[in-house]
Enzyme design. Structure first.
Site, short mmCIF file in Angstrom:
data_model
loop_
_atom_site.label_atom_id
_atom_site.label_comp_id
_atom_site.label_asym_id
_atom_site.label_seq_id
_atom_site.Cartn_x
_atom_site.Cartn_y
_atom_site.Cartn_z
N HIS A 116 -92.43 11.25 -12.82
CA HIS A 116 -92.92 12.00 -13.98
C HIS A 116 -93.64 13.24 -13.49
CE1 HIS A 116 -94.69 13.22 -17.66
NE2 HIS A 116 -95.91 12.76 -17.41
N GLU A 145 -73.65 25.81 -10.48
CA GLU A 145 -73.31 24.95 -9.35
C GLU A 145 -74.26 23.76 -9.20
OE1 GLU A 145 -71.03 23.86 -5.89
OE2 GLU A 145 -70.63 25.13 -7.65
#
Length: 240
Positions: A116, A145
């Protein structure tokens, strides 16, 4: 805390192995601090190994965490009520992470690690999505990409350049634990996702193991920063 034996089971966090969860969590938190993801004691990390869950404590400067600061839960363990959680090691004078039930929700989906962060780029994209798509919108981006660093879903391989990555966004709450239901609902609505954004707050990212969770978190933050810059330049996130 009746499951905590005499001596507080300190042996669970004592290891010379750098890959041991009690050593990996402090290392991860130091790394994340250097990116600005866990400043001011915010954010956290948790690792599942066999039938144990290792969790960074709450309210501690993340760059200063040491192995002896780590909480350990027996797994499986109830998410609620907090008093029912099976702690088998609890550091003295520290509080369990308020992220605990959200981490447990990720582990119930087969994750090996959950992270987190309070990434500013994650927060910014939640605000941009709200402004452009409304409160029900999700973050979407394609033809970049770095999308290849994100899985398509469990056992489905990695995303491709032409795929559109979608990350759900949930609303923030006054208390971290109160995010759990919304997080689980987002997981149900987006069963292939490995991340959930929290508006004006940050992001939860999980992976099959520590390395995958870390690299997916890095890839997502790259994409969020890129998305903010693309928006500033008037470039669309999804190529038509």
């Amino acid at each position: 805390m009746s499951d905590i034996k005499d001596g507080n089971n300190d042996h669970l966090v004592e290891s010379d192995d750098p890959e041991h969860p009690a050593n990996l969590i402090p290392a991860l938190c130091r790394n994340f601090y250097s990116h600005g993801w866990v400043t001011g004691t915010g954010g956290g990390a948790s690792i599942k190994r066999d039938n144990h869950i290792f969790i960074a404590p709450s309210g501690v400067q993340k760059e200063l965490i040491q192995p002896h600061n780590i909480f350990v839960l027996s797994y499986p363990t109830p998410k609620y009520p907090p008093s029912a959680r099976q702690y088998i090691r609890k550091p003295l004078k520290l509080n369990p992470s308020a992220c605990t039930p959200l981490f447990l929700a990720a582990f119930e989906r087969g994750a090996g690690c959950c992270i987190h962060t309070h990434s500013q780029w994650a927060v910014l994209v939640t605000l941009l999505v709200e402004r452009e798509k409304g409160p029900e919108g999700c973050f979407e981006i394609s033809n970049i990409e770095q999308i290849k660093g994100i899985p398509r879903g469990k056992g489905k391989g990695m995303m491709g350049f032409y795929d559109t990555l979608k990350i759900p966004i949930i609303e923030n709450t006054a208390f971290e634990e109160d995010l759990t239901q919304s997080l689980e609902e987002a997981m149900e609505m987006y069963p292939d996702t490995y991340a959930v954004l929290v508006r004006r707050h940050g992001i939860y990212v999980w992976g099959d193991d520590v390395a995958k969770a870390k690299t997916q978190c890095e890839s997502l933050d790259y994409l969020f920063q890129l998305a903010v810059e693309m928006h500033r330049l008037g470039l669309p996130w999804v190529k038509s």
